[in-house]
Motif scaffolding. Structure first.
Motif, PDB file in Angstrom:
ATOM      1  N   LEU A  37       0.835  -1.196   0.000  1.00  7.06           N
ATOM      2  CA  LEU A  37       0.000   0.000   0.000  1.00  7.06           C
ATOM      3  C   LEU A  37       0.869   1.244   0.000  1.00  7.06           C
ATOM      4  CD1 LEU A  37      -2.592  -1.102   2.692  1.00  7.06           C
ATOM      5  CD2 LEU A  37      -2.859  -1.168   0.231  1.00  7.06           C
ATOM      6  N   ASP A  38       0.458   2.198  -0.810  1.00  7.41           N
ATOM      7  CA  ASP A  38       1.148   3.481  -0.843  1.00  7.41           C
ATOM      8  C   ASP A  38       0.252   4.461  -1.572  1.00  7.41           C
ATOM      9  OD1 ASP A  38       3.062   5.390  -0.404  1.00  7.41           O
ATOM     10  OD2 ASP A  38       4.413   4.705  -1.972  1.00  7.41           O
ATOM     11  N   LYS A  39       0.530   5.739  -1.422  1.00  7.92           N
ATOM     12  CA  LYS A  39      -0.210   6.760  -2.151  1.00  7.92           C
ATOM     13  C   LYS A  39       0.514   7.029  -3.450  1.00  7.92           C
ATOM     14  CE  LYS A  39      -1.889   8.981   1.978  1.00  7.92           C
ATOM     15  NZ  LYS A  39      -1.905  10.175   2.799  1.00  7.92           N
ATOM     16  N   ARG A  40      -0.264   7.197  -4.478  1.00 13.96           N
ATOM     17  CA  ARG A  40       0.325   7.494  -5.785  1.00 13.96           C
ATOM     18  C   ARG A  40      -0.185   8.846  -6.244  1.00 13.96           C
ATOM     19  NH1 ARG A  40       0.469   3.758 -11.202  1.00 13.96           N
ATOM     20  NH2 ARG A  40       1.563   5.281 -12.447  1.00 13.96           N
ATOM     21  N   ASN A  41       0.711   9.713  -6.605  1.00 10.74           N
ATOM     22  CA  ASN A  41       0.350  11.029  -7.092  1.00 10.74           C
ATOM     23  C   ASN A  41       0.075  10.941  -8.587  1.00 10.74           C
ATOM     24  OD1 ASN A  41       0.033  13.683  -7.703  1.00 10.74           O
ATOM     25  ND2 ASN A  41       2.048  14.332  -7.047  1.00 10.74           N
ATOM     26  N   TRP A  42      -1.178  11.116  -8.975  1.00 16.97           N
ATOM     27  CA  TRP A  42      -1.557  11.013 -10.377  1.00 16.97           C
ATOM     28  C   TRP A  42      -1.384  12.327 -11.114  1.00 16.97           C
ATOM     29  CZ3 TRP A  42      -2.335   6.441 -12.604  1.00 16.97           C
ATOM     30  CH2 TRP A  42      -2.581   5.354 -11.769  1.00 16.97           C
ATOM     31  N   HIS A  43      -1.020  13.388 -10.402  1.00 21.36           N
ATOM     32  CA  HIS A  43      -0.840  14.679 -11.052  1.00 21.36           C
ATOM     33  C   HIS A  43       0.541  14.734 -11.688  1.00 21.36           C
ATOM     34  CE1 HIS A  43      -4.505  16.010  -9.179  1.00 21.36           C
ATOM     35  NE2 HIS A  43      -4.049  15.577  -8.025  1.00 21.36           N
ATOM     36  N   GLU A  44       0.552  14.937 -12.976  1.00 19.91           N
ATOM     37  CA  GLU A  44       1.812  14.973 -13.706  1.00 19.91           C
ATOM     38  C   GLU A  44       2.609  16.212 -13.320  1.00 19.91           C
ATOM     39  OE1 GLU A  44       2.476  15.562 -18.239  1.00 19.91           O
ATOM     40  OE2 GLU A  44       1.744  13.538 -17.873  1.00 19.91           O
ATOM     41  N   LYS A  45       3.885  16.045 -13.099  1.00 17.20           N
ATOM     42  CA  LYS A  45       4.746  17.142 -12.670  1.00 17.20           C
ATOM     43  C   LYS A  45       5.372  17.877 -13.856  1.00 17.20           C
ATOM     44  CE  LYS A  45       5.242  16.290  -8.056  1.00 17.20           C
ATOM     45  NZ  LYS A  45       3.914  16.203  -7.584  1.00 17.20           N
ATOM     46  N   GLY A  46       4.988  17.547 -15.054  1.00 14.62           N
ATOM     47  CA  GLY A  46       5.529  18.231 -16.215  1.00 14.62           C
ATOM     48  C   GLY A  46       6.131  17.264 -17.218  1.00 14.62           C
ATOM     49  N   ARG A  47       6.260  17.746 -18.410  1.00 13.88           N
ATOM     50  CA  ARG A  47       6.841  16.946 -19.492  1.00 13.88           C
ATOM     51  C   ARG A  47       7.822  17.800 -20.264  1.00 13.88           C
ATOM     52  NH1 ARG A  47       4.855  12.296 -20.564  1.00 13.88           N
ATOM     53  NH2 ARG A  47       5.560  12.243 -22.712  1.00 13.88           N
ATOM     54  N   ILE A  48       8.786  17.125 -20.831  1.00 12.77           N
ATOM     55  CA  ILE A  48       9.702  17.751 -21.769  1.00 12.77           C
ATOM     56  C   ILE A  48       9.567  16.966 -23.062  1.00 12.77           C
ATOM     57  CG2 ILE A  48      12.100  18.269 -22.307  1.00 12.77           C
ATOM     58  CD1 ILE A  48      12.428  19.137 -19.565  1.00 12.77           C
ATOM     59  N   ASN A  49       9.356  17.667 -24.144  1.00 10.34           N
ATOM     60  CA  ASN A  49       9.200  17.039 -25.449  1.00 10.34           C
ATOM     61  C   ASN A  49      10.315  17.490 -26.371  1.00 10.34           C
ATOM     62  OD1 ASN A  49       6.483  15.587 -25.441  1.00 10.34           O
ATOM     63  ND2 ASN A  49       6.032  17.538 -24.481  1.00 10.34           N
ATOM     64  N   ALA A  50      10.761  16.584 -27.192  1.00 10.01           N
ATOM     65  CA  ALA A  50      11.820  16.884 -28.155  1.00 10.01           C
ATOM     66  C   ALA A  50      11.297  16.627 -29.557  1.00 10.01           C
ATOM     67  CB  ALA A  50      13.033  16.009 -27.892  1.00 10.01           C
ATOM     68  N   ILE A  51      11.595  17.556 -30.466  1.00  7.77           N
ATOM     69  CA  ILE A  51      11.314  17.364 -31.889  1.00  7.77           C
ATOM     70  C   ILE A  51      12.663  17.395 -32.594  1.00  7.77           C
ATOM     71  CG2 ILE A  51      10.266  18.300 -33.976  1.00  7.77           C
ATOM     72  CD1 ILE A  51       8.087  19.484 -32.288  1.00  7.77           C
ATOM     73  N   GLY A  52      12.940  16.349 -33.351  1.00  2.34           N
ATOM     74  CA  GLY A  52      14.214  16.257 -34.059  1.00  2.34           C
ATOM     75  C   GLY A  52      13.995  16.063 -35.547  1.00  2.34           C
ATOM     76  N   ALA A  53      14.987  16.464 -36.322  1.00  5.57           N
ATOM     77  CA  ALA A  53      14.923  16.316 -37.783  1.00  5.57           C
ATOM     78  C   ALA A  53      16.210  15.662 -38.278  1.00  5.57           C
ATOM     79  CB  ALA A  53      14.738  17.672 -38.443  1.00  5.57           C
ATOM     80  N   ILE A  54      16.053  14.710 -39.197  1.00  7.49           N
ATOM     81  CA  ILE A  54      17.187  13.993 -39.779  1.00  7.49           C
ATOM     82  C   ILE A  54      17.044  14.027 -41.299  1.00  7.49           C
ATOM     83  CG2 ILE A  54      18.260  11.727 -40.052  1.00  7.49           C
ATOM     84  CD1 ILE A  54      17.388  11.074 -37.223  1.00  7.49           C
ATOM     85  N   THR A  55      18.143  14.262 -41.973  1.00  5.53           N
ATOM     86  CA  THR A  55      18.178  14.157 -43.428  1.00  5.53           C
ATOM     87  C   THR A  55      19.509  13.523 -43.836  1.00  5.53           C
ATOM     88  OG1 THR A  55      17.927  15.317 -45.522  1.00  5.53           O
ATOM     89  CG2 THR A  55      19.035  16.514 -43.768  1.00  5.53           C
ATOM     90  N   ASP A  56      19.461  12.628 -44.776  1.00  5.34           N
ATOM     91  CA  ASP A  56      20.655  11.913 -45.250  1.00  5.34           C
ATOM     92  C   ASP A  56      21.483  11.344 -44.097  1.00  5.34           C
ATOM     93  OD1 ASP A  56      20.098  12.454 -47.952  1.00  5.34           O
ATOM     94  OD2 ASP A  56      21.018  14.437 -47.781  1.00  5.34           O
ATOM     95  N   PHE A  57      20.793  10.767 -43.114  1.00  2.00           N
ATOM     96  CA  PHE A  57      21.430  10.137 -41.945  1.00  2.00           C
ATOM     97  C   PHE A  57      22.200  11.130 -41.079  1.00  2.00           C
ATOM     98  CE2 PHE A  57      20.825   6.738 -45.005  1.00  2.00           C
ATOM     99  CZ  PHE A  57      20.140   5.815 -44.227  1.00  2.00           C
ATOM    100  N   ASN A  58      21.911  12.425 -41.206  1.00  2.00           N
ATOM    101  CA  ASN A  58      22.540  13.452 -40.385  1.00  2.00           C
ATOM    102  C   ASN A  58      21.486  14.149 -39.551  1.00  2.00           C
ATOM    103  OD1 ASN A  58      25.254  13.243 -41.423  1.00  2.00           O
ATOM    104  ND2 ASN A  58      24.475  14.141 -43.307  1.00  2.00           N
ATOM    105  N   LEU A  59      21.789  14.329 -38.268  1.00  2.00           N
ATOM    106  CA  LEU A  59      20.890  15.051 -37.384  1.00  2.00           C
ATOM    107  C   LEU A  59      20.958  16.532 -37.728  1.00  2.00           C
ATOM    108  CD1 LEU A  59      19.004  14.936 -34.922  1.00  2.00           C
ATOM    109  CD2 LEU A  59      21.021  15.291 -33.500  1.00  2.00           C
ATOM    110  N   VAL A  60      19.832  17.129 -38.081  1.00  2.00           N
ATOM    111  CA  VAL A  60      19.782  18.529 -38.473  1.00  2.00           C
ATOM    112  C   VAL A  60      19.555  19.404 -37.255  1.00  2.00           C
ATOM    113  CG1 VAL A  60      18.577  20.247 -39.873  1.00  2.00           C
ATOM    114  CG2 VAL A  60      18.934  17.938 -40.761  1.00  2.00           C
ATOM    115  N   THR A  61      18.546  19.068 -36.455  1.00  2.00           N
ATOM    116  CA  THR A  61      18.221  19.878 -35.290  1.00  2.00           C
ATOM    117  C   THR A  61      17.424  19.076 -34.281  1.00  2.00           C
ATOM    118  OG1 THR A  61      17.243  21.960 -34.542  1.00  2.00           O
ATOM    119  CG2 THR A  61      16.070  20.796 -36.257  1.00  2.00           C
ATOM    120  N   VAL A  62      17.506  19.489 -33.030  1.00  3.02           N
ATOM    121  CA  VAL A  62      16.648  18.983 -31.964  1.00  3.02           C
ATOM    122  C   VAL A  62      16.225  20.193 -31.148  1.00  3.02           C
ATOM    123  CG1 VAL A  62      16.494  17.584 -29.873  1.00  3.02           C
ATOM    124  CG2 VAL A  62      17.765  16.734 -31.831  1.00  3.02           C
TER     125      VAL A  62
END
Length: 80
Positions: A37-62
């Motif tokens: 037994l334990d208490k679980r906090n269901w309120h999310e403390k935040g998220r970090i999202n990343a968007i990345g781009a690749i072309t010709d097997f090279n990382l362009v940006t994140v």
């Protein structure tokens, strides 16, 4: 894909991935025969999202974003 290659246009692959700032435990340990037994906090403390781009097997940006990704954020990335 073949038609893009014949026009010599650059093909860019993009992807988004999100990460929780904290991950509450959904399992635990207890003595044999006792409930865990334990208490679980269901309120999310935040998220970090990343968007990345690749072309010709090279990382362009994140780019990192705090909060959720929606169409406004995604279109903002397209207009940069």
């Amino acid at each position: 894909m073949a038609s893009y290659k014949t026009t010599k246009k650059t093909i860019v692959y993009i992807d988004e991935s999100g990460f929780a700032n904290d991950m509450p435990r959904s399992y635990g340990y207890s003595p044999i025969g006792k409930k865990c037994l334990d208490k679980r906090n269901w309120h999310e403390k935040g998220r970090i999202n990343a968007i990345g781009a690749i072309t010709d097997f090279n990382l362009v940006t994140v780019t990192l974003f705090t909060g959720s990704i929606n169409s406004q954020v995604f279109l903002f990335m397209d207009n940069r």
